[in-house]
Design an enzyme around this catalytic site. Sequence first.
Site, PDB file in Angstrom:
ATOM      1  CG  ASN A  67      -1.804   1.178   1.323  1.00  0.00           C
ATOM      2  OD1 ASN A  67      -1.366   2.291   1.048  1.00  0.00           O
ATOM      3  ND2 ASN A  67      -3.046   0.982   1.695  1.00  0.00           N
TER       4      ASN A  67
ATOM      5  CG  ASP B 231      -3.000   4.761   0.609  1.00  0.00           C
ATOM      6  OD1 ASP B 231      -3.114   4.623  -0.619  1.00  0.00           O
ATOM      7  OD2 ASP B 231      -3.826   4.304   1.432  1.00  0.00           O
ATOM      8  CG  HIS B 232       1.189   6.489   4.547  1.00  0.00           C
ATOM      9  ND1 HIS B 232       0.193   7.425   4.752  1.00  0.00           N
ATOM     10  CD2 HIS B 232       0.809   5.379   5.219  1.00  0.00           C
ATOM     11  CE1 HIS B 232      -0.744   6.907   5.538  1.00  0.00           C
ATOM     12  NE2 HIS B 232      -0.389   5.668   5.830  1.00  0.00           N
TER      13      HIS B 232
ATOM     14  CG  HIS C 232      -8.157   4.208   1.224  1.00  0.00           C
ATOM     15  ND1 HIS C 232      -8.285   4.092   2.582  1.00  0.00           N
ATOM     16  CD2 HIS C 232      -9.380   4.561   0.758  1.00  0.00           C
ATOM     17  CE1 HIS C 232      -9.546   4.351   2.932  1.00  0.00           C
ATOM     18  NE2 HIS C 232     -10.224   4.646   1.840  1.00  0.00           N
TER      19      HIS C 232
ATOM     20  NE  ARG D 195      -9.110   8.545   4.457  1.00  0.00           N
ATOM     21  CZ  ARG D 195      -9.273   7.638   5.424  1.00  0.00           C
ATOM     22  NH1 ARG D 195      -8.481   6.595   5.502  1.00  0.00           N
ATOM     23  NH2 ARG D 195     -10.218   7.793   6.334  1.00  0.00           N
TER      24      ARG D 195
ATOM     25  NE  ARG E 259      -7.218  11.518   5.500  1.00  0.00           N
ATOM     26  CZ  ARG E 259      -7.633  10.892   6.619  1.00  0.00           C
ATOM     27  NH1 ARG E 259      -6.794  10.113   7.280  1.00  0.00           N
ATOM     28  NH2 ARG E 259      -8.843  11.049   7.076  1.00  0.00           N
ATOM     29  CG  HIS E 260      -3.430   9.162   1.382  1.00  0.00           C
ATOM     30  ND1 HIS E 260      -4.347   8.461   0.649  1.00  0.00           N
ATOM     31  CD2 HIS E 260      -3.538   8.710   2.663  1.00  0.00           C
ATOM     32  CE1 HIS E 260      -4.985   7.616   1.443  1.00  0.00           C
ATOM     33  NE2 HIS E 260      -4.535   7.747   2.689  1.00  0.00           N
TER      34      HIS E 260
ATOM     35  CD  GLU F  45      -6.934  -0.189   1.283  1.00  0.00           C
ATOM     36  OE1 GLU F  45      -7.062   0.884   1.910  1.00  0.00           O
ATOM     37  OE2 GLU F  45      -6.094  -1.037   1.575  1.00  0.00           O
TER      38      GLU F  45
ATOM     39  CB  THR G 246      -9.145   1.881   7.499  1.00  0.00           C
ATOM     40  OG1 THR G 246      -8.703   2.458   6.279  1.00  0.00           O
ATOM     41  CG2 THR G 246     -10.523   1.282   7.317  1.00  0.00           C
TER      42      THR G 246
ATOM     43  CD  GLU H  98      -7.010  -6.016   3.436  1.00  0.00           C
ATOM     44  OE1 GLU H  98      -7.228  -5.738   2.236  1.00  0.00           O
ATOM     45  OE2 GLU H  98      -6.277  -5.334   4.177  1.00  0.00           O
TER      46      GLU H  98
ATOM     47  CG  HIS I 231      -5.198  -1.573   9.443  1.00  0.00           C
ATOM     48  ND1 HIS I 231      -4.742  -0.913  10.555  1.00  0.00           N
ATOM     49  CD2 HIS I 231      -5.762  -0.632   8.654  1.00  0.00           C
ATOM     50  CE1 HIS I 231      -5.026   0.369  10.431  1.00  0.00           C
ATOM     51  NE2 HIS I 231      -5.644   0.570   9.291  1.00  0.00           N
ATOM     52  N   GLY I 232      -1.710  -2.549  10.099  1.00  0.00           N
ATOM     53  CA  GLY I 232      -0.823  -2.530  11.261  1.00  0.00           C
ATOM     54  C   GLY I 232       0.290  -3.567  11.210  1.00  0.00           C
TER      55      GLY I 232
ATOM     56  N   GLY J 295       1.292  -1.318   4.329  1.00  0.00           N
ATOM     57  CA  GLY J 295       1.596   0.024   3.859  1.00  0.00           C
ATOM     58  C   GLY J 295       2.575   0.785   4.716  1.00  0.00           C
ATOM     59  CG  HIS J 296       2.717   3.591   8.767  1.00  0.00           C
ATOM     60  ND1 HIS J 296       3.631   3.339   9.765  1.00  0.00           N
ATOM     61  CD2 HIS J 296       2.591   4.932   8.704  1.00  0.00           C
ATOM     62  CE1 HIS J 296       4.030   4.483  10.281  1.00  0.00           C
ATOM     63  NE2 HIS J 296       3.411   5.465   9.660  1.00  0.00           N
TER      64      HIS J 296
HETATM   65  N1  PXP Z   1      -5.706  -2.913   4.450  1.00  0.00           N
HETATM   66  C1  PXP Z   1      -6.639  -1.927   4.491  1.00  0.00           C
HETATM   67  C2  PXP Z   1      -8.037  -2.276   4.118  1.00  0.00           C
HETATM   68  C3  PXP Z   1      -6.296  -0.617   4.849  1.00  0.00           C
HETATM   69  O1  PXP Z   1      -7.243   0.346   4.891  1.00  0.00           O
HETATM   70  C4  PXP Z   1      -4.946  -0.324   5.147  1.00  0.00           C
HETATM   71  C5  PXP Z   1      -4.551   1.074   5.488  1.00  0.00           C
HETATM   72  O2  PXP Z   1      -4.787   1.905   4.407  1.00  0.00           O
HETATM   73  C6  PXP Z   1      -4.013  -1.373   5.064  1.00  0.00           C
HETATM   74  C7  PXP Z   1      -4.419  -2.662   4.741  1.00  0.00           C
HETATM   75  C8  PXP Z   1      -2.562  -1.153   5.342  1.00  0.00           C
HETATM   76  O3  PXP Z   1      -2.403  -0.804   6.677  1.00  0.00           O
HETATM   77  P1  PXP Z   1      -0.968  -0.328   7.193  1.00  0.00           P
HETATM   78  O4  PXP Z   1      -0.687   0.973   6.507  1.00  0.00           O
HETATM   79  O5  PXP Z   1      -1.165  -0.209   8.656  1.00  0.00           O
HETATM   80  O6  PXP Z   1       0.006  -1.390   6.788  1.00  0.00           O
END
Ligand code: PXP
Length: 243
Positions: free
Chosen positions: A7, A9-10, A43, A45, A49-50, A70, A101, A151, A194-195, A216-217
Site C-alpha cells: 500500500n 498511500d503514504h 486508497h 479517500r 488526503r493522499h 480501496e 481505517t 480482507e 492493517h498494522g 503500507g505504513h
Molecule cells: N488494508 C486496508 C483495508 C487498509 O485500509 C490499510 C490502510 O490503508 C491497510 C491494509 C494497510 O495498513 P498499514 O498501513 O497499517 O500497513
Amino acid sequence: MPKLGVNIDHVATIREARKVREPDPIAAATICELAGAHGITVHLREDRRHMQERDVRLLRQTVTTHLNLEMAATPEMLQFAIDVLPDMVTLVPEKREELTTEGGLDVVARSEDITKVVSSLRKHDVAVSLFIDPDLHQIKAAVRTGASFIELHTGSYASAYDFGEGNEWEEELVKLDNMAQVAQRSGLLVNAGHGLNYRNVGPVAEIKGLWELNIGHAIVGRAVLVGFDRAVRDMLDLLREKR
Ligand code: PXP
C-alpha cells in the site's frame, strides 16, 4: 507464502504535505514491482488526503502486477471504479476524522448497499474484497454479498503484539486463524492487513491459505530510510521464511 500487496498511500501523504509533484507514487509502485511485490494497493479517500484520482488512473496504466483500489461503498466511488477498472476493489469503511481505517466494514448492517456495489463491480469483471473484522457474523454476511474475497482486519492483533500485555496477541492470532479457515471453507479467498510490520508479520504469514497481505505504513516508513527496493525485499524475505 502469502502474496505481498504494498500500500503506497503514504508516498502520496509526503507529496501532499507540500502539494507538489514529488515523491510520485507512480515511481514508487514501479520500484515495488521490480523488487518483487505481487500487487499495489491504494486508497482513494473521500477527502483525497493522499491519493488523487490522477494517481489511480496512471497506476491503472503502469501497474503490471495487480492493482487493488480501496474505497468506500458510495455511488461516487463506484462510478470512479467502473471508469478505471482496477483488478480488485476492497470496500472499506471511511470516516473523515480518522487517521487511518479504524474498524472493519459492517457488512451485517449495510448488506443491501454493499451487495449492490459488489454485483455492479463483478459485472465489470472487477474482483471485490470486503475489509472486515475477524467476526463470524461478518464473514457469513460477506458470503451473502457475492464478494469473492475478504480482507481480515489485523489491527487488533498488531497492536496487541506491539503494545499489549502477556499473550493477548496470541488470542488475537487464534481469532484471525479461526476466521480465516471458516471463510475459506465458505468459499472465500482471504487477504489480511492493517498494522502489520517487520516485527509482527511472521505469525500472520503462517496462517494457512492466506492469499495476500496488504502492508503500507511499515514498508513506506522503512523505505524512507533505506529505499523501497530494500524495504520490499526485506518484507518478502520475512514472508518466504514462513513458507
Ligand atoms: N488494508 C486496508 C483495508 C487498509 O485500509 C490499510 C490502510 O490503508 C491497510 C491494509 C494497510 O495498513 P498499514 O498501513 O497499517 O500497513
